[in-house]
Design a protein around this motif. Structure first.
Motif, PDB file in Angstrom:
ATOM      1  N   PHE A 205       0.973  -1.191   0.036  1.00  0.00           N
ATOM      2  CA  PHE A 205       0.055  -0.007  -0.117  1.00  0.00           C
ATOM      3  C   PHE A 205       0.910   1.466   0.066  1.00  0.00           C
ATOM      4  O   PHE A 205       0.359   2.379  -0.043  1.00  0.00           O
ATOM      5  CB  PHE A 205      -0.784   0.089   1.293  1.00  0.00           C
ATOM      6  CG  PHE A 205      -1.962  -1.162   1.147  1.00  0.00           C
ATOM      7  CD1 PHE A 205      -2.952  -1.383   0.044  1.00  0.00           C
ATOM      8  CD2 PHE A 205      -2.104  -2.049   2.111  1.00  0.00           C
ATOM      9  CE1 PHE A 205      -3.720  -2.174   0.362  1.00  0.00           C
ATOM     10  CE2 PHE A 205      -3.060  -2.964   2.298  1.00  0.00           C
ATOM     11  CZ  PHE A 205      -3.754  -3.224   1.415  1.00  0.00           C
ATOM     12  N   GLU A 222      -6.646   3.368  -0.462  1.00  0.00           N
ATOM     13  CA  GLU A 222      -7.096   1.942  -0.462  1.00  0.00           C
ATOM     14  C   GLU A 222      -6.151   1.215   0.569  1.00  0.00           C
ATOM     15  O   GLU A 222      -6.984   0.341   1.372  1.00  0.00           O
ATOM     16  CB  GLU A 222      -6.744   1.099  -1.705  1.00  0.00           C
ATOM     17  CG  GLU A 222      -7.625   1.882  -3.037  1.00  0.00           C
ATOM     18  CD  GLU A 222      -6.962   2.949  -3.297  1.00  0.00           C
ATOM     19  OE1 GLU A 222      -7.590   3.883  -4.193  1.00  0.00           O
ATOM     20  OE2 GLU A 222      -5.771   3.526  -3.189  1.00  0.00           O
ATOM     21  N   GLY A 223      -5.160   1.555   0.888  1.00  0.00           N
ATOM     22  CA  GLY A 223      -4.313   0.927   1.935  1.00  0.00           C
ATOM     23  C   GLY A 223      -4.928   1.206   3.334  1.00  0.00           C
ATOM     24  O   GLY A 223      -4.904   0.378   4.271  1.00  0.00           O
ATOM     25  N   ARG A 225      -8.217   2.257   4.093  1.00  0.00           N
ATOM     26  CA  ARG A 225      -9.337   1.502   4.410  1.00  0.00           C
ATOM     27  C   ARG A 225      -9.006   0.096   4.630  1.00  0.00           C
ATOM     28  O   ARG A 225      -9.705  -0.528   5.467  1.00  0.00           O
ATOM     29  CB  ARG A 225     -10.118   1.613   2.938  1.00  0.00           C
ATOM     30  CG  ARG A 225     -10.533   3.362   2.654  1.00  0.00           C
ATOM     31  CD  ARG A 225     -11.729   3.294   1.730  1.00  0.00           C
ATOM     32  NE  ARG A 225     -12.056   4.712   1.679  1.00  0.00           N
ATOM     33  CZ  ARG A 225     -11.730   5.282   0.248  1.00  0.00           C
ATOM     34  NH1 ARG A 225     -10.939   5.012  -0.412  1.00  0.00           N
ATOM     35  NH2 ARG A 225     -12.162   6.564   0.096  1.00  0.00           N
ATOM     36  N   ALA A 226      -8.167  -0.377   3.869  1.00  0.00           N
ATOM     37  CA  ALA A 226      -8.024  -2.103   4.197  1.00  0.00           C
ATOM     38  C   ALA A 226      -7.731  -2.352   5.691  1.00  0.00           C
ATOM     39  O   ALA A 226      -8.074  -3.310   6.025  1.00  0.00           O
ATOM     40  CB  ALA A 226      -7.110  -2.592   2.890  1.00  0.00           C
ATOM     41  N   LEU A 227      -6.668  -1.663   6.196  1.00  0.00           N
ATOM     42  CA  LEU A 227      -6.270  -1.601   7.282  1.00  0.00           C
ATOM     43  C   LEU A 227      -7.013  -1.205   8.440  1.00  0.00           C
ATOM     44  O   LEU A 227      -6.881  -1.878   9.620  1.00  0.00           O
ATOM     45  CB  LEU A 227      -4.789  -1.374   7.344  1.00  0.00           C
ATOM     46  CG  LEU A 227      -3.490  -1.781   6.437  1.00  0.00           C
ATOM     47  CD1 LEU A 227      -2.216  -1.076   6.530  1.00  0.00           C
ATOM     48  CD2 LEU A 227      -3.404  -3.471   6.665  1.00  0.00           C
TER      49      LEU A 227
END
Length: 291
Positions: A205, A222-223, A225-227
């Protein structure tokens, strides 16, 4: 090139009294208010070797336009707050301001005139003593909503107080920050030069920069949100921005209990307690247990 560590972050808010209420409800012990000669006021949450500075503008008339080669702390935070609240600045420690400035110049970073100031700090027993700091600023042209500097504390014995570092939420340290950017790779040279560390860890990310105290995480939307989930209104970002601080705690459950009892919205993910920026005046907070 000396490797530096996180010294503190600046959390700029429009209502310092309201912010103090939030931090108190979260279980932080806070220092008394202090006023700067250029029209800002703050309080601190001291941790082990680092701190959170929460700051508001109280008198813009005291802010003079900076000279061509200078950086105005007051004017920058005034303009930042005109666009919204949040983490306005990341600060690393300093042993030698002149060496920091020379290092920034050697690595191609923007530099400004040296800046130092003094103020009176109220001690836990009610007495007052002098504290003084030397600041070495740098900025990046693609990050108008993030500023950076190193800070040398000239009277640490008058500044750091054990009683200010005892927090009911078990917070003990500043684990780092998250900088959200559309293209993290564009910022790697700047972060390397600022932190004094060329050994970055590339991730799926973005990248991570380990400092001697805490980690600078530069990652895509995106990173983030993902984490961590929806901790910040990332779709509204027009440039890279500091969006979250990582707090090291001895007991993440104790921290979570403080948050739950405060009525502040939070959630748990991968062993962390996460508070979105909407709950803390524009800055997300992520508690992670010390291992």
């Amino acid at each position: 090139m000396r490797k530096r560590g996180v010294d503190h972050i600046v959390h700029a808010v429009k209502d310092l009294e309201a912010a103090r209420g939030v931090y108190t409800r979260l279980g932080f012990t806070l220092t008394p208010y202090a006023t700067h000669p250029w029209g800002t006021r703050n309080f601190l949450a001291q941790l082990d070797g680092a701190f959170l500075e929460v700051l508001e503008v109280v008198d813009p008339s005291l802010m003079e336009t900076a000279a061509v080669d200078a950086f105005s702390f007051g004017v920058y935070n005034r303009d930042f707050l005109a666009r919204g609240e949040g983490m306005s600045m990341l600060v690393l420690d300093s042993e030698a301001p002149d060496a920091d400035r020379a290092s920034f110049q050697e690595t191609g970073l923007i530099t400004y005139a040296p800046f130092s100031f003094e103020r009176i700090a109220r001690q836990p027993d009610g007495s007052e003593k002098k504290v003084a700091f030397d600041l070495t600023f740098t900025t990046h042209p693609d990050m108008p909503d993030a500023a950076f500097f190193t800070c040398r504390n000239r009277y640490p014995e008058n500044f750091w107080k054990e009683s200010y570092q005892q927090h009911s939420n078990s917070a003990v340290g500043l684990g780092g920050v998250i900088l959200a950017a559309e293209r993290p790779a564009d910022l790697h040279e700047f972060i390397e030069g600022f932190a004094g560390n060329r050994e970055l860890k590339v991730t799926s990310f973005g990248f991570e920069c380990e400092t001697t105290r805490g980690t600078i995480h530069v990652m895509t939307r995106e990173g983030v949100r993902a984490l961590y989930g929806d901790i910040y209104p990332l779709d509204a970002l027009s440039s890279p921005r500091l969006i979250a601080t990582l707090i090291n705690v001895e007991d993440v459950q104790a921290f979570a209990a403080s948050v739950d009892s405060s009525g502040i919205t939070s959630w748990h993910k991968d062993g962390r307690a996460i508070i979105p920026a909407s709950e803390i005046q524009g800055m997300a907070m992520i508690a992670q247990e010390v291992k």
